[in-house]
Enzyme design. Structure first.
Site, short mmCIF file in Angstrom:
data_model
loop_
_atom_site.label_atom_id
_atom_site.label_comp_id
_atom_site.label_asym_id
_atom_site.label_seq_id
_atom_site.Cartn_x
_atom_site.Cartn_y
_atom_site.Cartn_z
N LYS A 12 0.85 -1.20 0.00
CA LYS A 12 0.00 0.00 0.00
C LYS A 12 0.89 1.26 0.00
O LYS A 12 1.97 1.23 -0.59
CB LYS A 12 -0.98 -0.05 1.18
N GLU A 101 -9.79 -0.12 -1.70
CA GLU A 101 -9.37 1.24 -1.34
C GLU A 101 -9.40 2.14 -2.57
O GLU A 101 -9.76 3.33 -2.48
CB GLU A 101 -7.97 1.20 -0.71
N SER A 216 -6.54 -9.11 6.78
CA SER A 216 -5.93 -9.51 8.06
C SER A 216 -5.35 -10.92 8.03
O SER A 216 -5.36 -11.63 9.04
CB SER A 216 -6.94 -9.36 9.21
N GLY A 237 -1.64 -7.43 3.40
CA GLY A 237 -1.33 -6.03 3.61
C GLY A 237 -0.33 -5.86 4.75
O GLY A 237 0.87 -6.06 4.59
N GLY A 238 -0.85 -5.53 5.93
CA GLY A 238 -0.02 -5.20 7.09
C GLY A 238 1.13 -6.17 7.34
O GLY A 238 2.28 -5.74 7.55
#
Ligand code: 13P
Length: 254
Positions: A12, A101, A216, A237-238
């Protein structure tokens, strides 16, 4: 033919140039012993692409490179946009499109996603095409219907005759960055519906197209997702921003 598991990292809007090169370097170190047959891709911000490509080449790192967006025109007066051939010129073989997003914050429509997908497939860059429902749609029990209609619109008319020309990522919006994950059964339900839709559209080649889960995903839950019949990996992602966690996810997917 069995589908190769794909673990893709969506960075991202994180990591400046130096930080991006560092993260790629750390990941190359973490995966120095190989990936046990798992395909790995990282999708950094545009400004990091060339630097990360350099790390991959210099270290012969076992991961590929993807972008997070593309514009479908070849070249010209489109300030701020990036073409497929530009992505190709820095070594991208994948490109994320249709992320929720981008749909929510930048107004990307199914028609835009379809144009981007066609442009990428025609240029031999594999789209990682994202779809997924909001919490409201999930609560109304309309999640399968919603995702199927996205896939039909976004993939309409794609010139696909091989499974490696397209990747779909099912990312329920309510599970993105929230710590809230879908269960493996939730993911399987929708990923199977996606594959059935792809089969209606493209025939038997659908059995070779990878369908990923995203939302997640982390070291503690990845094995449960990839154990499902129609879940072929994850868009992360994270957890892709921490080399050790991302590498652990690769190992746990093997
Ligand atoms: P998180 O893994 O941070 O929930 O993000 C998922 C995602 O949006 C990947 O594209």
């Amino acid at each position: 033919m069995p589908r190769t598991i794909l673990i893709a990292g969506n960075w991202k809007m994180n990591k400046n140039y130096g930080e991006g090169v560092d993260l790629a370097q750390q990941l190359a170190n973490e995966l120095a012993d190989g990936t046990n047959g798992v395909e790995v891709v990282v999708c950094p911000p545009f400004v990091d692409l060339k630097g990360v490509a350099g790390v991959i080449e210099f270290d012969d790192a076992p991961f590929g490179l993807g972008a997070q967006n593309v514009y479908w025109e070849k070249a010209g007066a489109y300030t701020g946009e990036t073409s497929r051939d530009m992505l190709d010129s820095v070594g991208c073989t994948y490109c994320i499109i249709g992320h929720s997003e981008r749909r929510d914050y930048f107004g990307e429509t199914d028609d835009d996603v379809n144009k981007k997908a066609k442009c990428l497939v025609e240029g031999n860059i594999t789209p990682i095409l994202c779809c997924g429902e909001s919490l409201e749609v999930r609560k109304a029990g309309k999640h399968v219907e919603h995702v199927v209609s996205q896939i039909k619109a976004d993939c309409a008319g794609l010139p696909i005759d091989r499974g490696d020309q397209l990747v779909i990522a099912y990312e329920p919006i309510w599970a993105i960055g929230t710590g809230e994950t879908a269960t493996a059964d939730d993911a399987e339900e929708v990923c199977k519906a996606i594959r059935d839709t792809l089969r209606d559209m493209f025939g038997a080649v659908a059995d070779e197209i990878r369908v990923l889960y995203g939302g997640s995903a982390k070291p503690g839950n990845i094995a449960g997702f990839v154990a499902e019949d129609d879940v072929d990996g994850a868009l992360v992602g994270g957890a892709s921003l921490v080399a050790g966690d991302f590498a652990e996810m690769v190992r746990k997917s093997a």
